[in-house]
Design a protein around this motif. Structure first.
Motif, PDB file in Angstrom:
ATOM      1  N   SER B  19      17.628  31.503  11.596  1.00  0.00           N
ATOM      2  CA  SER B  19      18.981  31.201  11.096  1.00  0.00           C
ATOM      3  C   SER B  19      18.938  30.828   9.616  1.00  0.00           C
ATOM      4  O   SER B  19      19.813  31.223   8.839  1.00  0.00           O
ATOM      5  CB  SER B  19      19.647  30.109  11.945  1.00  0.00           C
ATOM      6  N   GLY B  20      17.912  30.090   9.201  1.00  0.00           N
ATOM      7  CA  GLY B  20      17.773  29.753   7.790  1.00  0.00           C
ATOM      8  C   GLY B  20      17.450  30.973   6.932  1.00  0.00           C
ATOM      9  O   GLY B  20      18.030  31.168   5.865  1.00  0.00           O
ATOM     10  N   ILE B  21      16.543  31.807   7.429  1.00  0.00           N
ATOM     11  CA  ILE B  21      16.095  32.967   6.652  1.00  0.00           C
ATOM     12  C   ILE B  21      17.226  33.976   6.475  1.00  0.00           C
ATOM     13  O   ILE B  21      17.398  34.561   5.401  1.00  0.00           O
ATOM     14  CB  ILE B  21      14.862  33.605   7.329  1.00  0.00           C
ATOM     15  N   GLN B  28      20.348  36.351  -1.452  1.00  0.00           N
ATOM     16  CA  GLN B  28      19.345  37.045  -2.248  1.00  0.00           C
ATOM     17  C   GLN B  28      18.177  36.166  -2.676  1.00  0.00           C
ATOM     18  O   GLN B  28      17.696  36.266  -3.806  1.00  0.00           O
ATOM     19  CB  GLN B  28      19.999  37.652  -3.485  1.00  0.00           C
ATOM     20  N   PHE B  29      17.757  35.321  -1.797  1.00  0.00           N
ATOM     21  CA  PHE B  29      16.553  34.539  -2.057  1.00  0.00           C
ATOM     22  C   PHE B  29      15.344  35.472  -2.008  1.00  0.00           C
ATOM     23  O   PHE B  29      15.367  36.503  -1.318  1.00  0.00           O
ATOM     24  CB  PHE B  29      16.391  33.465  -0.972  1.00  0.00           C
ATOM     25  N   ASP B  30      14.296  35.097  -2.696  1.00  0.00           N
ATOM     26  CA  ASP B  30      13.072  35.872  -2.558  1.00  0.00           C
ATOM     27  C   ASP B  30      12.329  35.418  -1.287  1.00  0.00           C
ATOM     28  O   ASP B  30      12.762  34.503  -0.592  1.00  0.00           O
ATOM     29  CB  ASP B  30      12.191  35.793  -3.814  1.00  0.00           C
ATOM     30  N   TRP B  31      11.209  36.097  -0.981  1.00  0.00           N
ATOM     31  CA  TRP B  31      10.502  35.814   0.270  1.00  0.00           C
ATOM     32  C   TRP B  31      10.109  34.355   0.378  1.00  0.00           C
ATOM     33  O   TRP B  31      10.230  33.749   1.441  1.00  0.00           O
ATOM     34  CB  TRP B  31       9.249  36.688   0.383  1.00  0.00           C
ATOM     35  N   PHE B  32       9.617  33.815  -0.734  1.00  0.00           N
ATOM     36  CA  PHE B  32       9.184  32.421  -0.708  1.00  0.00           C
ATOM     37  C   PHE B  32      10.360  31.488  -0.441  1.00  0.00           C
ATOM     38  O   PHE B  32      10.282  30.590   0.407  1.00  0.00           O
ATOM     39  CB  PHE B  32       8.510  32.041  -2.030  1.00  0.00           C
ATOM     40  N   GLY B  33      11.466  31.697  -1.165  1.00  0.00           N
ATOM     41  CA  GLY B  33      12.654  30.859  -0.984  1.00  0.00           C
ATOM     42  C   GLY B  33      13.177  30.944   0.440  1.00  0.00           C
ATOM     43  O   GLY B  33      13.557  29.939   1.048  1.00  0.00           O
ATOM     44  N   ALA B  34      13.181  32.170   0.989  1.00  0.00           N
ATOM     45  CA  ALA B  34      13.657  32.355   2.356  1.00  0.00           C
ATOM     46  C   ALA B  34      12.754  31.621   3.344  1.00  0.00           C
ATOM     47  O   ALA B  34      13.238  30.999   4.303  1.00  0.00           O
ATOM     48  CB  ALA B  34      13.706  33.847   2.690  1.00  0.00           C
ATOM     49  N   TYR B  35      11.453  31.657   3.073  1.00  0.00           N
ATOM     50  CA  TYR B  35      10.517  30.944   3.950  1.00  0.00           C
ATOM     51  C   TYR B  35      10.775  29.439   3.914  1.00  0.00           C
ATOM     52  O   TYR B  35      10.822  28.785   4.962  1.00  0.00           O
ATOM     53  CB  TYR B  35       9.073  31.236   3.527  1.00  0.00           C
ATOM     54  N   VAL B  36      10.968  28.908   2.711  1.00  0.00           N
ATOM     55  CA  VAL B  36      11.205  27.466   2.582  1.00  0.00           C
ATOM     56  C   VAL B  36      12.500  27.071   3.298  1.00  0.00           C
ATOM     57  O   VAL B  36      12.549  26.067   4.014  1.00  0.00           O
ATOM     58  CB  VAL B  36      11.244  27.036   1.102  1.00  0.00           C
ATOM     59  N   LEU B  73       9.887  34.875   9.211  1.00  0.00           N
ATOM     60  CA  LEU B  73      10.099  35.603   7.950  1.00  0.00           C
ATOM     61  C   LEU B  73       9.653  37.056   8.099  1.00  0.00           C
ATOM     62  O   LEU B  73      10.385  37.983   7.705  1.00  0.00           O
ATOM     63  CB  LEU B  73       9.307  34.932   6.818  1.00  0.00           C
ATOM     64  N   LEU B  74       8.477  37.248   8.679  1.00  0.00           N
ATOM     65  CA  LEU B  74       7.952  38.601   8.888  1.00  0.00           C
ATOM     66  C   LEU B  74       8.931  39.430   9.723  1.00  0.00           C
ATOM     67  O   LEU B  74       9.211  40.597   9.427  1.00  0.00           O
ATOM     68  CB  LEU B  74       6.601  38.491   9.604  1.00  0.00           C
ATOM     69  N   TRP B  75       9.438  38.812  10.750  1.00  0.00           N
ATOM     70  CA  TRP B  75      10.405  39.469  11.623  1.00  0.00           C
ATOM     71  C   TRP B  75      11.628  39.947  10.835  1.00  0.00           C
ATOM     72  O   TRP B  75      12.062  41.098  10.965  1.00  0.00           O
ATOM     73  CB  TRP B  75      10.830  38.490  12.727  1.00  0.00           C
ATOM     74  N   VAL B  76      12.170  39.059   9.982  1.00  0.00           N
ATOM     75  CA  VAL B  76      13.372  39.434   9.218  1.00  0.00           C
ATOM     76  C   VAL B  76      13.031  40.525   8.201  1.00  0.00           C
ATOM     77  O   VAL B  76      13.801  41.462   8.001  1.00  0.00           O
ATOM     78  CB  VAL B  76      13.990  38.209   8.517  1.00  0.00           C
ATOM     79  N   ILE B  77      11.848  40.432   7.575  1.00  0.00           N
ATOM     80  CA  ILE B  77      11.446  41.467   6.612  1.00  0.00           C
ATOM     81  C   ILE B  77      11.334  42.827   7.311  1.00  0.00           C
ATOM     82  O   ILE B  77      11.826  43.841   6.818  1.00  0.00           O
ATOM     83  CB  ILE B  77      10.099  41.098   5.946  1.00  0.00           C
TER      84      ILE B  77
ATOM     85  N   LEU C 199      14.598  39.136  -0.425  1.00  0.00           N
ATOM     86  CA  LEU C 199      14.753  39.430   0.992  1.00  0.00           C
ATOM     87  C   LEU C 199      16.100  40.096   1.235  1.00  0.00           C
ATOM     88  O   LEU C 199      17.143  39.578   0.863  1.00  0.00           O
ATOM     89  CB  LEU C 199      14.674  38.128   1.794  1.00  0.00           C
ATOM     90  N   LYS C 200      16.041  41.271   1.826  1.00  0.00           N
ATOM     91  CA  LYS C 200      17.299  41.936   2.184  1.00  0.00           C
ATOM     92  C   LYS C 200      17.386  42.006   3.692  1.00  0.00           C
ATOM     93  O   LYS C 200      16.565  42.606   4.351  1.00  0.00           O
ATOM     94  CB  LYS C 200      17.335  43.353   1.612  1.00  0.00           C
TER      95      LYS C 200
END
Lengths: 203, 203, 203
Positions: B19-21, B28-36, B73-77, C199-200
């Motif tokens: 839900s956060g990711i 438009q967060f980057d991968w790191f931001g989305a992970y955090v 995160l991997l799942w969403v990517i 992340l998209k």
């Protein structure tokens, strides 16, 4: 029988909670959200102080603060539209609360053996961090960073506490004098619209 | 072999992180931001609870939560564009996680010797403060303050825990009944769009 | 006489505080608000680390950090309009501060007996959580979540610390090598505008 300090603390908590609940209502929060924002405004500063001081957050040992915030919510639900006429009353209550919360913060920090400069900061956090939390929750820039002599009143009160102590006054006299100075600074700042200078720098 | 509770906890953490990711990806967060943001959503509530209770934050003793958020995160990517079809599945997982996190929060607080009203609040914080952190990070007004019976479900579950305990039920039965009641309240609220009243007050 | 590390720490604190004060000035904060934002940027990460580690926040035992943030405010008040010409200088200072803060965070966590993966996270929190607090206070989406290899530099430095330790290097060598790697990663990322992927996902 509640003591004089407890009565003041109840009034201050109520006034702080009202300020949070009113701002929440302007953003169309539901009852639960408004309660949480009111509660955070009332107990947030003291909670951050207690976490930094590594003691049990004060509200976890006495349900009074949660009940008081609940009564504040009930008040806004029932009498919300008349609140606007009570602005001056609430300003007085809020300033009394600010003064008392600052004294509690300074005193508790000193009692734990920290130096005065830490106690002054903790007084400021006790008095104003709740309002910062409130503004973060309603997604606004914290008011105290922009237009108000609010946290500054706490800091001045904390310094006054220090001076009174250096002068050898009793604890009671020290608390009364420095508490009153918080109130007076806050009162004069609002009455005469005294502000700190705005910082202008190249971004 | 992981226990049943550990499996549920893994699923709940995964659903919270997702839900956060997802909300981070919309900004438009980057991968790191989305992970955090995903991690903060998943572990933020329990961390605030543990800081208030003055115990070591739960995720510092077991890397499972960080790994689980990484898998989310991997799942969403990898499967982000199919996620929309799984909304109902994730809603179920999220509600199971909410129920379990609430039970963990209530139980841990009681085990430390705090009274029931503190435990109920800690249950609510465990279940919903992560979502508040998430919304602060993406710079939105926290969703739970406005439209959702979310934290209320935790509170009702906490009260149910208390009632079951008063009735003398065993701990396991108490946890199952109150966990299920969190799930049911949340499920019914979303299915029938039950909301709390919006607070209307003069600003 | 201050030690070499203390001088570096002072420079890093100053650079972090400047970054907070400049962003606050762009939002027209008053002097007090700018000071609080500068202070939060400089000490916020280490404070959150120390609260999670359950030790006394580092700035409560030494007033240097508060004084240093005050000097940063004075600097911006006096020389604000010339700051823009010093951007490169401040970028270097800020990166040195980031490297040092990360090392302090990793080292302190290991010294308390936590495993490496916790220490790496604490290094990242020490280096970057202050910037997140700053962005929450000025009501912006935290920069590090969107465009910058910033916290990632801390994480890489933390992993480097681990590798050096596994290789049996002395503590001093380990700190120097991993500190320099934080600096280099940050420097190269900004110089060559290296970013993490955005992340998209379906919202």
């Amino acid at each position: 029988m509640p003591t004089f300090v407890q009565i003041i603390e109840f009034i201050g908590t109520f006034a702080f909670a009202i300020s949070g609940i009113r701002l929440a209502s302007a953003k169309q929060f539901d009852w639960f959200g408004a309660y949480v924002v009111g509660l955070a405004t009332a107990i947030g500063g003291g909670t951050i102080r207690d976490v930094l001081l590594d003691v049990t957050p004060f509200w976890m040992t006495n349900p009074m603060y949660l009940i008081c915030s609940g009564l504040a919510l009930l008040w806004v639900i029932l009498f919300g539209k008349y609140l606007i006429h009570l602005n001056n009353t609430f300003f007085i209550f809020d300033s009394i609360g600010l003064a008392l919360f600052t004294m509690v913060g300074v005193g508790k920090t000193l009692a734990l053996g920290h130096p005065y400069w830490v106690a002054i900061i903790m007084g400021g956090i006790t008095g104003s961090a709740g309002g910062v939390l409130r503004d973060v929750f309603i997604n606004e820039i914290p008011l105290i960073f922009r237009r108000e002599i609010y946290a500054m009143a706490c800091v001045i009160g904390g310094i006054m506490f220090w001076i009174c102590d250096l002068l050898g006054l009793t604890l009671i006299m020290t608390q009364i004098i420095s508490g009153i100075s918080v109130f007076i600074v806050r009162f004069l700042a609002v009455k005469y619209q005294i502000c700190l200078p705005i910082l202008k720098g190249e971004h």
